[in-house]
Write an enzyme that holds these catalytic residues in place. Structure first.
Site: not given
Length: 381
Positions: A55, A124, A190, A211, A214, A245, A268, A303
């Site tokens: 990632h 993603e 997400h 992640h 998160n 994170h 990430d 981000a």
């Protein structure tokens, strides 16, 4: 190639060994009677499996959504300097047309590679949650579409390796079934979905959490949500181990709950990785990095990160207080198993690919070797 005198990690233990490499593979740990013109003396150094980052959005000024073929090859060189032997360029949610364009570029680069090896593409999105979009552009999030996904597959020449989806995205179960049938690894992220919906996706074949903690609804005693499903199930859990994170205690808790074999350390990373603070891009987004912390210029969301994989290993050792023999699993064999490539990669074993990182006592990268080729040497030779 012969690597001599190194502190080599084999079968979970570090001991002084030599390695004989031929035709890109590890052939033996005994080099007696073997002669080779290329010899690396790794005395007092660690000889470890190469790192696998599943990632990453880029680094060293290069963004995976925006890169051309030349820049992607440069990115592979940058990652090699951080001990990465294989990675998945991760594409932020973008327009359908742009995504098709970028996956085609990456597919072309995969046919002629140098540096760290691109192992496939991680999408993603765009089939995510509006509520938990994080840094994803809200107007580009769409309902699940097998047809769109099939076009991404075709444009990439079959190189889509993983996709992150939200469990509540309309039509997602059909997409999961199709992706799994094509041996694409499906990850949940997400998302603000219920525990029940997340478990249903896992039962249909999703086996990774993007992640973890998160970009998702948090754990509640009455509404376990995706975190309840992540921690209870056998799905692999990604962890961004930059110290921003996730609190180190959360990393330790994840390992204690899941078992170390089900946790995958990721960066990430964004194009700012390896560079000073300043203004950068993350796909269509403008981002700003202050004290190494990347955030959207417009909005309050993080981000990505500026983490690199060599630092990820050091952080894991610091956060967990576990030895390198244990920590390294999370960035080598675990991602290899998740991607179903562990027959060839992820550990130092006879007849596996010679994907190797050689580090000094301070865990700084001295050599990176991909399939028997030196792709990074700190001396520049």
């Amino acid at each position: 190639m012969i690597i001599k005198n190194g502190n080599v990690l084999v079968k979970g233990k570090i001991s002084t060994k030599d390695i004989f490499i031929k035709d890109g593979k590890i052939k033996d740990f005994n080099v007696e009677g073997v002669h080779d013109n290329q010899i690396i003396d790794a005395k007092e150094m660690y000889v470890l499996p190469g790192f696998i980052d599943v990632h990453t959005h880029g680094g060293n000024g290069i963004d995976t959504n925006l890169a051309n073929e030349k820049e992607l090859k440069e990115l592979s060189g940058f990652f090699a300097s951080k001990g990465v032997t294989g990675y998945l360029p991760t594409l932020l949610t973008d327009t359908h047309e742009k995504t098709c364009e970028v996956v085609e570029i990456i597919g072309n680069v995969m046919e002629e590679q140098s540096g760290s090896k691109i192992l496939g593409i991680h999408l993603e999105g765009p089939f995510l949650s509006h509520e938990f979009k994080g840094a994803m552009p809200d107007d580009l999030i769409v309902d699940s579409s097998i047809e769109k996904f099939m076009e991404y597959e075709k444009k990439s020449n079959g190189n889509i390796k993983t996709i992150t989806v939200a469990a509540e995205n309309p039509g997602v179960l059909g997409l999961i079934r199709y992706a799994v049938s094509k041996e694409v690894v499906v990850s949940l992220g997400h998302t603000g979905a219920t525990y029940e919906d997340c478990m249903m996706c896992i039962e249909e074949g999703a086996n990774r959490i993007t992640h973890t903690f998160n970009g998702m609804r948090q754990l509640h005693q009455h509404y376990p949500s995706i975190l309840g499903a992540a921690l209870e199930s056998d799905a692999y859990c990604e962890a961004i181990v930059d110290g921003l994170h996730l609190h180190p205690a959360i990393v330790r808790l994840m390992i204690k709950t899941k078992g170390i074999d089900k946790v995958i350390g990721i960066t990430d990373s964004v194009m700012a990785a390896g560079l000073p603070d300043g203004k950068y891009k993350l796909g269509v987004n403008d981002i700003i990095v202050v004290d190494g912390d990347a955030r959207l210029v417009h909005g309050d969301s993080r981000a990505g990160s500026t983490l690199t994989m060599n630092k990820a290993l050091k952080n894991l050792m610091e956060f967990t207080r576990l030895p390198i023999e244990e920590c390294i699993k999370m960035i080598t064999i675990n991602p290899a198993k998740m991607l179903n490539i562990d027959n060839d990669k992820g550990s130092l074993d006879i007849d596996k690919d010679a994907d190797i990182v050689i580090m000094d006592k301070n865990y700084d990268v001295i050599y990176t070797i991909v399939e028997g080729r030196v792709v990074y040497n700190i001396s520049g030779k």
